[in-house]
Write a protein that holds these residues in place. Structure first.
Motif, PDB file in Angstrom:
ATOM      1  N   VAL A   1       4.485  19.492   4.945  1.00  0.00           N
ATOM      2  CA  VAL A   1       5.385  18.834   3.999  1.00  0.00           C
ATOM      3  C   VAL A   1       4.917  19.161   2.586  1.00  0.00           C
ATOM      4  CG1 VAL A   1       6.007  16.927   5.523  1.00  0.00           C
ATOM      5  CG2 VAL A   1       4.026  16.694   4.017  1.00  0.00           C
ATOM      6  N   HIS A   2       5.865  19.214   1.651  1.00  0.00           N
ATOM      7  CA  HIS A   2       5.467  19.421   0.261  1.00  0.00           C
ATOM      8  C   HIS A   2       4.871  18.137  -0.304  1.00  0.00           C
ATOM      9  CE1 HIS A   2       5.363  21.057  -3.748  1.00  0.00           C
ATOM     10  NE2 HIS A   2       5.974  19.974  -4.196  1.00  0.00           N
ATOM     11  N   SER A   3       5.403  16.994   0.139  1.00  0.00           N
ATOM     12  CA  SER A   3       4.918  15.722  -0.390  1.00  0.00           C
ATOM     13  C   SER A   3       4.850  14.672   0.706  1.00  0.00           C
ATOM     14  CB  SER A   3       5.847  15.235  -1.516  1.00  0.00           C
ATOM     15  OG  SER A   3       5.436  13.975  -1.981  1.00  0.00           O
TER      16      SER A   3
ATOM     17  N   TYR B   1       0.856  -1.188   0.000  1.00  0.00           N
ATOM     18  CA  TYR B   1       0.000   0.000   0.000  1.00  0.00           C
ATOM     19  C   TYR B   1       0.894   1.241   0.000  1.00  0.00           C
ATOM     20  CZ  TYR B   1      -2.741   3.957   1.485  1.00  0.00           C
ATOM     21  OH  TYR B   1      -3.299   5.213   1.534  1.00  0.00           O
ATOM     22  N   SER B   2       0.569   2.205  -0.848  1.00  0.00           N
ATOM     23  CA  SER B   2       1.349   3.444  -0.875  1.00  0.00           C
ATOM     24  C   SER B   2       0.444   4.651  -0.985  1.00  0.00           C
ATOM     25  CB  SER B   2       2.328   3.427  -2.049  1.00  0.00           C
ATOM     26  OG  SER B   2       1.633   3.422  -3.290  1.00  0.00           O
ATOM     27  N   TYR B   3       0.975   5.791  -0.534  1.00  0.00           N
ATOM     28  CA  TYR B   3       0.277   7.066  -0.654  1.00  0.00           C
ATOM     29  C   TYR B   3       1.310   8.146  -0.950  1.00  0.00           C
ATOM     30  CZ  TYR B   3      -2.339  11.295   0.569  1.00  0.00           C
ATOM     31  OH  TYR B   3      -2.937  12.529   0.537  1.00  0.00           O
ATOM     32  N   MET B   4       0.975   9.019  -1.895  1.00  0.00           N
ATOM     33  CA  MET B   4       1.839  10.156  -2.210  1.00  0.00           C
ATOM     34  C   MET B   4       0.967  11.332  -2.590  1.00  0.00           C
ATOM     35  SD  MET B   4       5.250  10.070  -4.546  1.00  0.00           S
ATOM     36  CE  MET B   4       6.611  11.180  -4.195  1.00  0.00           C
TER      37      MET B   4
ATOM     38  N   TYR C   1      11.364  19.177   6.277  1.00  0.00           N
ATOM     39  CA  TYR C   1      12.101  19.299   5.021  1.00  0.00           C
ATOM     40  C   TYR C   1      12.768  17.989   4.628  1.00  0.00           C
ATOM     41  CZ  TYR C   1      11.434  24.343   5.362  1.00  0.00           C
ATOM     42  OH  TYR C   1      10.872  25.582   5.433  1.00  0.00           O
ATOM     43  N   ASN C   2      13.177  17.922   3.355  1.00  0.00           N
ATOM     44  CA  ASN C   2      13.771  16.698   2.819  1.00  0.00           C
ATOM     45  C   ASN C   2      15.092  16.999   2.104  1.00  0.00           C
ATOM     46  OD1 ASN C   2      14.398  14.236   1.727  1.00  0.00           O
ATOM     47  ND2 ASN C   2      12.676  14.150   0.304  1.00  0.00           N
TER      48      ASN C   2
ATOM     49  N   ALA D   1       7.858  11.258   4.577  1.00  0.00           N
ATOM     50  CA  ALA D   1       7.395  12.632   4.638  1.00  0.00           C
ATOM     51  C   ALA D   1       8.065  13.371   5.789  1.00  0.00           C
ATOM     52  CB  ALA D   1       5.879  12.672   4.801  1.00  0.00           C
ATOM     53  N   LYS D   2       8.143  12.705   6.936  1.00  0.00           N
ATOM     54  CA  LYS D   2       8.733  13.319   8.126  1.00  0.00           C
ATOM     55  C   LYS D   2       9.960  12.499   8.523  1.00  0.00           C
ATOM     56  CE  LYS D   2       4.199  15.003   9.495  1.00  0.00           C
ATOM     57  NZ  LYS D   2       3.096  14.966  10.482  1.00  0.00           N
ATOM     58  N   ARG D   3      11.126  13.082   8.294  1.00  0.00           N
ATOM     59  CA  ARG D   3      12.376  12.346   8.431  1.00  0.00           C
ATOM     60  C   ARG D   3      13.155  12.730   9.683  1.00  0.00           C
ATOM     61  NH1 ARG D   3      14.146  10.898   2.640  1.00  0.00           N
ATOM     62  NH2 ARG D   3      12.248  11.138   1.462  1.00  0.00           N
ATOM     63  N   GLY D   4      12.440  13.150  10.710  1.00  0.00           N
ATOM     64  CA  GLY D   4      13.129  13.513  11.941  1.00  0.00           C
ATOM     65  C   GLY D   4      13.790  14.875  11.862  1.00  0.00           C
TER      66      GLY D   4
END
Length: 431
Positions: free
Chosen positions: A305-307, A202-205, A342-343, A325-328
């Motif tokens: 988040v942008h994505s 399952y994926s979501y973007m 941010y990413n 989306a949220k990378r700490g």
């Protein structure tokens, strides 16, 4: 006892010649220039141009050129690049030849620009989806290597026609599926091989509604949100499970509407599309898996988040969950009025200690460098395009399943039925 000195002979090797590259498309992803100024997205200075300017600084790229349909934009684009790239990164050379002339508008200007190249040069295509096929074919037939943004094309017919042309002309065609080089996604793809048979994905973007202002000219007309964003996770899933022997056999899809049209988009524009795919293991029809892929470009404006981008992969011997989306890493900024995640793992825009661009480890950058390195290796005779296919890179040959699923999803919505996928006499077909 005397010590015997052994000297090893080092045979110098000649580095492949730098690559000449034409950038086709002058919009957000290439230059970061949208609607008369810098994009409001996370690509304010673009990706393609900046990456290629830096690869030229590093000696991997030589002559650069750019082509659009409206030459009147080029003076403002050059000013934008000078202000936001050259002055930001130690005077990084942002020069390029441009087509058409500054006082000309020409939708076929890509032809003259490609005619100015020589066999073994390369192009990057970041244009509306319906234009990918004619531009790519025109280049391939002239011996030019091609990088195409995802989706490669919209139909299996066009995908397989490009495959035949690329083989005939011995050129490298690469699809810019940069999520394959996201370190977390790449590691997950590797670990999935040891978790047994594929069972569920399952994926979501998503992207915020503001992006529809950028895409309004083609959204719902030339393409849809599934081609634009589901292409990422469909490709990731296929690259994971094809190694396990799974292929897609049928597809059904559903679309939500009402938000994009209220923002002034074409009445055919869908907000969110979900594609459900049944996968089956070759040689063992008792092994069946399900993939569900959802994409939206009507997410909230202030989601932080942008994505949003995440997936859940389940197999017979384990599972993988990724939320990229949220990378700490979050930043609170009063001027933004909200908390932002941010990413920098995609494109890192902060300069190094000497003031130079320092984003060479970003997976957005790596994706282009893989293409440039592949073209140079083919030109030098070190590799053949088939060798690059064998490495599992997102080449045209290695991404045909993604095209099959995306086209089947579109047809499922349009025709209101399930679409079957099959391989008949070596060719992929929908029924």
């Amino acid at each position: 006892m005397a010590t015997e000195m052994i000297k090893s002979a080092i045979v110098p090797t000649k580095s492949p010649s730098p690559l000449n590259v034409l950038m086709v498309g002058t919009g957000e992803y290439t230059t970061g220039f949208v609607g008369g100024g810098a994009s409001g997205s996370d690509k304010k200075v673009g990706v393609v141009g900046l990456t290629l300017f830096d690869l030229r600084r590093r000696g991997k790229v030589a002559k650069l050129s750019m082509v659009g349909t409206n030459g009147t934009k080029f003076p403002a684009i050059r000013q934008h690049l000078d202000t936001n790239i050259s002055k930001a990164y130690n005077g990084l050379d942002c020069s390029f030849d441009s087509y058409p002339a500054n006082d000309v508008k020409d939708p076929d200007s890509y032809k003259a620009a490609i005619d100015g190249l020589k066999p073994g040069d390369a192009i990057t295509i970041f244009t509306p989806d319906t234009t990918h096929y004619p531009i790519a074919l025109y280049a391939i037939e002239r011996g030019i290597h091609v990088l195409i943004t995802k989706p490669a094309v919209k139909t299996l017919e066009h995908h397989q026609a490009l495959m035949e042309a690329a083989k005939k002309h011995n050129v490298y065609v690469y699809i810019e599926h940069h999520k394959r080089f996201d370190p977390a996604y790449a590691d997950a793809r590797f670990k999935a091989q040891k978790l047994g048979d594929f069972n569920y994905f399952y994926s979501y973007m998503s992207q915020p509604k503001s992006q529809l202002e950028t895409f309004k000219a083609w959204a719902g007309v030339d393409s849809d949100i599934s081609y634009y964003l589901n292409s990422h996770h469909v490709d990731i899933c296929d690259s994971m499970v094809s190694q396990l022997g799974f292929i897609p056999v049928k597809v059904s899809a559903s679309a939500a509407k009402g938000i994009a049209t209220s923002l002034g988009c074409n009445e055919a524009t869908e907000d969110t599309i979900t594609v459900m795919v049944t996968w089956q293991k070759q040689g063992d029809p008792s092994k069946v898996a399900t993939g569900v892929y959802t994409a939206s470009w009507t997410a909230p404006q202030k989601a932080g988040v942008h994505s949003n981008q995440y997936f859940h992969y389940m197999a017979s011997g384990g599972e993988v969950r990724i939320n990229q989306a949220k990378r700490g890493y979050d930043v609170a900024d009063d001027t933004a009025g909200q908390l932002m995640w941010y990413n920098p793992f995609y494109m890192k825009y902060a300069p190094d200690e000497e003031g130079n661009f320092n984003g060479q480890t970003g997976y957005g950058y790596i994706s282009f460098e893989k293409f440039v390195d592949g073209c140079r290796a083919v030109n030098s005779g070190e590799l053949k395009p088939a060798d690059l296919d064998a490495r599992g890179l997102p080449t045209l040959n290695n991404t045909i399943v993604t095209t099959a699923i995306l086209e089947a999803g579109r047809r499922s919505i349009d025709e209101g039925r399930e679409i079957k996928i099959a391989v008949v006499n070596g060719s992929w077909v929908l029924a």
